[in-house]
Design an enzyme around this catalytic site. Structure first.
Site, mmCIF file in Angstrom:
data_model
loop_
_atom_site.group_PDB
_atom_site.id
_atom_site.type_symbol
_atom_site.label_atom_id
_atom_site.label_comp_id
_atom_site.label_asym_id
_atom_site.label_seq_id
_atom_site.Cartn_x
_atom_site.Cartn_y
_atom_site.Cartn_z
ATOM 1 N N ASN A 178 0.881 -1.168 0.000
ATOM 2 C CA ASN A 178 0.000 0.000 0.000
ATOM 3 C C ASN A 178 0.919 1.219 0.000
ATOM 4 O OD1 ASN A 178 -1.729 2.096 0.618
ATOM 5 N ND2 ASN A 178 -2.659 1.084 2.380
ATOM 6 N N ARG A 207 -2.586 -1.717 -3.452
ATOM 7 C CA ARG A 207 -3.610 -0.692 -3.421
ATOM 8 C C ARG A 207 -3.264 0.330 -4.505
ATOM 9 N NH1 ARG A 207 -5.079 2.875 1.713
ATOM 10 N NH2 ARG A 207 -6.972 3.784 0.894
ATOM 11 N N HIS A 251 -11.620 5.556 -0.897
ATOM 12 C CA HIS A 251 -11.738 4.718 0.310
ATOM 13 C C HIS A 251 -12.562 3.451 0.061
ATOM 14 C CE1 HIS A 251 -10.923 8.409 3.101
ATOM 15 N NE2 HIS A 251 -9.846 7.675 2.972
ATOM 16 N N GLY A 294 -10.436 9.035 9.190
ATOM 17 C CA GLY A 294 -9.018 8.928 9.540
ATOM 18 C C GLY A 294 -8.362 10.254 9.208
ATOM 19 N N ARG A 317 -6.738 18.324 4.708
ATOM 20 C CA ARG A 317 -7.465 18.668 3.470
ATOM 21 C C ARG A 317 -8.744 19.440 3.794
ATOM 22 N NH1 ARG A 317 -7.561 12.668 1.100
ATOM 23 N NH2 ARG A 317 -5.922 12.107 2.556
ATOM 24 N N ASP A 367 -3.919 16.258 13.956
ATOM 25 C CA ASP A 367 -4.162 15.017 14.684
ATOM 26 C C ASP A 367 -5.284 15.203 15.709
ATOM 27 O OD1 ASP A 367 -3.684 12.881 16.786
ATOM 28 O OD2 ASP A 367 -2.148 12.358 15.309
ATOM 29 N N GLY A 397 -9.138 5.627 12.028
ATOM 30 C CA GLY A 397 -8.504 6.135 13.258
ATOM 31 C C GLY A 397 -9.434 6.893 14.198
ATOM 32 N N GLU A 408 -12.921 4.841 14.898
ATOM 33 C CA GLU A 408 -12.791 3.671 15.782
ATOM 34 C C GLU A 408 -12.386 4.044 17.202
ATOM 35 O OE1 GLU A 408 -9.983 0.923 13.935
ATOM 36 O OE2 GLU A 408 -10.958 1.250 12.008
ATOM 37 N N GLU A 433 -7.889 -2.453 5.306
ATOM 38 C CA GLU A 433 -7.773 -2.399 3.848
ATOM 39 C C GLU A 433 -6.776 -3.432 3.318
ATOM 40 O OE1 GLU A 433 -7.290 1.669 4.834
ATOM 41 O OE2 GLU A 433 -8.431 2.320 3.088
HETATM 42 P P1 ADP Z 1 -4.908 7.324 7.826
HETATM 43 O O1 ADP Z 1 -6.004 7.985 7.056
HETATM 44 O O2 ADP Z 1 -3.578 8.009 7.684
HETATM 45 O O3 ADP Z 1 -4.853 5.811 7.709
HETATM 46 P P2 ADP Z 1 -5.886 6.787 10.502
HETATM 47 O O4 ADP Z 1 -7.066 5.993 10.079
HETATM 48 O O5 ADP Z 1 -4.785 6.096 11.238
HETATM 49 O O6 ADP Z 1 -5.284 7.648 9.342
HETATM 50 O O7 ADP Z 1 -6.455 7.962 11.452
HETATM 51 C C1 ADP Z 1 -5.616 8.936 11.998
HETATM 52 C C2 ADP Z 1 -6.472 9.833 12.893
HETATM 53 O O8 ADP Z 1 -7.053 9.033 13.937
HETATM 54 C C3 ADP Z 1 -5.701 10.954 13.572
HETATM 55 O O9 ADP Z 1 -6.434 12.165 13.540
HETATM 56 C C4 ADP Z 1 -5.608 10.446 14.991
HETATM 57 O O10 ADP Z 1 -5.519 11.499 15.915
HETATM 58 C C5 ADP Z 1 -6.924 9.744 15.140
HETATM 59 N N1 ADP Z 1 -6.900 8.854 16.308
HETATM 60 C C6 ADP Z 1 -6.218 7.713 16.486
HETATM 61 N N2 ADP Z 1 -6.402 7.239 17.746
HETATM 62 C C7 ADP Z 1 -7.223 8.129 18.367
HETATM 63 C C8 ADP Z 1 -7.791 8.219 19.678
HETATM 64 N N3 ADP Z 1 -7.547 7.311 20.594
HETATM 65 N N4 ADP Z 1 -8.597 9.268 19.948
HETATM 66 C C9 ADP Z 1 -8.843 10.214 19.019
HETATM 67 N N5 ADP Z 1 -8.345 10.190 17.772
HETATM 68 C C10 ADP Z 1 -7.540 9.163 17.462
#
Ligand code: ADP
Length: 394
Positions: free
Chosen positions: A12, A94, A182, A211, A242, A284, A329, A332, A380
Site C-alpha cells: 500500500n 492498493r 476509500h 481517519g 485537506r 491530529d 482512526g 474507531e 484495507e
Molecule cells: P490514515 O487515514 O492516515 O490511515 P488513521 O485511520 O490512522 O489515518 O487515522 C488517523 C487519525 O485518527 C488521527 O487524527 C488520529 O488522531 C486519530 N486517532 C487515532 N487514535 C485516536 C484516539 N484514541 N482518539 C482520538 N483520535 C484518534
C-alpha cells in the site's frame, strides 16, 4: 517442494511511505507480518512487526535518496529473509485510481499497467507512487502475479446522477466525474457487516471512514450509492490537512485576487487546510482533543458539523437510513466524535448508548431505536489480500 503454504504480499504505497503485509495465501489467510517504510525521500525508516506486535526488523537510512523503487527492493529483500524459502504466490497492491474502466481488482500485465498510467493525471499525487512498486516487482520477480485493487472500484455501482458534475458533456466525457475513494475500506466494512448482522448489511447504510483522510459512503444492498469524495480525495468532509468541499468560487478568488497558482492551491487544499488549517495547531485529532485552545475546539466543531451535514445528504440519496458505521482512526477510537455526530443526527433516528460508545466496538446505539449504529475496525490490507487470493484462485 516446500510443505508450508505460500503467501500473499500486500503493498500500500503512499506519497512518502509504503505499508506492507504478508498473509498466508487463501481467502482468510493468517496475517504473518506487517511493516512499513516511512519517510521516503526524507529520512527513510523501515520497521516490521510480527502478529504479536514484536519488532522483527528495523532499519534507518540517513540520506533521502531511497525512492519508491528502492524501498520496494528493500521490502522484497527483507520479505525473502522473513519467509525463509516460503514462496510468495501473489502481490496485491492498493491503487488509488481505476477510472471508470476498472470496477473490480485486476491481474496486472503490461496492457493494464499502461491503462493505469493513463490515469496518472487524475491522481498525480498518488497514482505514480502506487504504480512504482508494481513496476519494481515486475522487473525483479516477473513470474509472480500482481493484482491491483482500486479505491475507486467500489463506487462504480453508483447511479449515473451520483457520478456526474453539472459540467458540459465534453468535460464529463473527458473523465471529470465523481469517482469516490476509500472503496477498499467500505468494501471491507460491508463484508464484516455481513458476518456481524447480515440483515443490516443489505439495508440503507452510511459508513463513516474518519481517519487522516475522511469520507462517508451511502451503501444499499451492499453497493455504493453515493459518497462524499468526488473527482479527487480532497472533496467532501473536512480532513486532517485537506479542506473538503469548497465553493469553487473560492479557487477563482484565490487565483484572481491572491496570486495563487495551481501548485499553491494544491498545497493549501491538501496540506494546509482541514483540522490543521482551522486549528493552527495540529492535524491530529488526539492532539486537538487534548488542547484547551478555542481554535482546536472550533476545528473539531467544524469537522463534526460537516459530517452531520453530509450524513443528511447521504440519507437523502438513500431515501432513509437503517444503519451507520464508524471506522478508521478517529471513527474507531474517538468516542467524543461519535457522540457529537450522533447528537447532530438524532432527527434521523440515530441514538447513542453512552456505555457502549465508551466500550467502542460493535453496536453503540440504544436497543429498539430505528437506526443501528456500530463501530467496526477497517482493514484495507486484509481486503487486498482477499482480492489477490480470489482473483488468482489461490
Ligand atoms: P490514515 O487515514 O492516515 O490511515 P488513521 O485511520 O490512522 O489515518 O487515522 C488517523 C487519525 O485518527 C488521527 O487524527 C488520529 O488522531 C486519530 N486517532 C487515532 N487514535 C485516536 C484516539 N484514541 N482518539 C482520538 N483520535 C484518534
Amino acid at each position: 517442494m516446500n510443505a508450508e503454504p505460500g503467501c500473499a504480499a500486500i503493498l500500500n504505497a503512499g506519497s512518502s511511505s509504503i505499508k506492507f503485509a504478508l498473509y498466508e495465501a487463501g481467502r482468510e489467510g493468517i496475517l504473518m507480518y506487517r511493516g512499513q517504510v516511512e519517510g521516503i525521500g526524507l529520512s527513510p525508516h523501515l520497521k516490521v512487526t510480527d502478529v504479536s506486535g514484536t519488532v522483527v526488523a528495523e532499519r534507518r537510512w540517513t540520506s533521502g535518496t531511497l525512492d519508491h523503487h528502492d524501498a520496494t527492493a528493500e521490502i522484497l529483500k527483507l520479505g525473502r529473509e522473513l519467509l525463509a524459502g516460503r514462496p510468495v504466490l501473489a502481490f496485491g497492491h492498493r491503487v488509488v485510481h481505476g477510472g471508470m474502466g476498472f470496477d473490480r481488482p485486476v491481474l496486472v500485465d503490461a496492457a493494464v499497467l499502461g491503462e493505469l498510467k493513463k490515469l496518472i493525471p487524475l491522481a498525480p499525487l498518488h497514482q505514480p507512487h502506487n504504480l512504482a512498486p508494481i513496476e519494481a516487482i515486475a522487473a525483479a520477480a516477473p513470474d509472480i502475479p500482481q493484482v491491483a485493487c482500486f479505491d475507486t472500484a467500489f463506487h462504480r455501482s453508483q447511479p449515473a446522477v451520483a457520478q456526474e458534475f453539472a459540467l458540459p458533456r465534453e468535460i464529463t466525457a473527458a473523465g471529470v466525474r465523481r469517482y469516490g475513494f476509500h472503496g477498499l475500506s467500505y468494501d471491507f466494512i460491508v463484508s464484516r457487516l455481513r458476518e456481524i448482522d447480515p440483515a443490516l448489511a443489505r439495508r440503507r447504510l452510511v459508513i463513516a471512514h474518519l481517519g487522516n483522510g475522511a469520507s462517508l459512503c451511502a451503501v444499499h444492498e451492499g453497493r455504493s450509492v453515493a459518497s462524499t469524495m468526488g473527482f479527487t480525495a480532497v472533496d467532501g468532509l473536512m480532513m486532517g490537512t485537506r479542506s473538503g468541499a469548497l465553493d469553487p468560487g473560492v479557487l477563482l478568488y484565490l487565483m484572481q485576487e491572491r496570486g495563487f497558482d495551481a501548485r499553491g492551491i494544491e498545497d493549501l487544499l491538501y496540506r494546509k487546510s482541514g483540522l490543521l488549517g482551522v486549528s493552527g495547531i495540529s492535524s491530529d485529532m488526539r492532539t486537538l482533543r487534548q488542547s484547551t485552545s478555542p481554535a482546536a475546539a472550533e476545528a473539531i466543531a467544524l469537522f463534526i458539523y460537516r459530517i452531520i451535514r453530509e450524513t443528511g445528504s447521504l440519507a437523502a440519496a438513500l431515501g432513509g437510513l437503517d444503519g451507520m458505521v464508524f471506522t478508521a482512526g478517529i471513527g474507531e477510537n474517538d468516542p467524543a466524535t461519535r457522540a457529537e455526530v450522533l447528537a447532530g443526527c438524532d432527527w434521523l433516528g440515530l441514538t447513542l448508548d453512552a456505555e457502549r460508545n465508551a466500550a467502542g466496538r460493535g453496536v453503540i446505539s440504544r436497543d429498539g431505536t430505528p437506526v443501528t449504529v456500530l463501530v467496526v475496525p477497517t482493514d484495507e490490507e486484509r481486503m487486498i489480500a482477499r482480492y489477490a487470493s480470489e482473483t488468482l484462485h489461490i
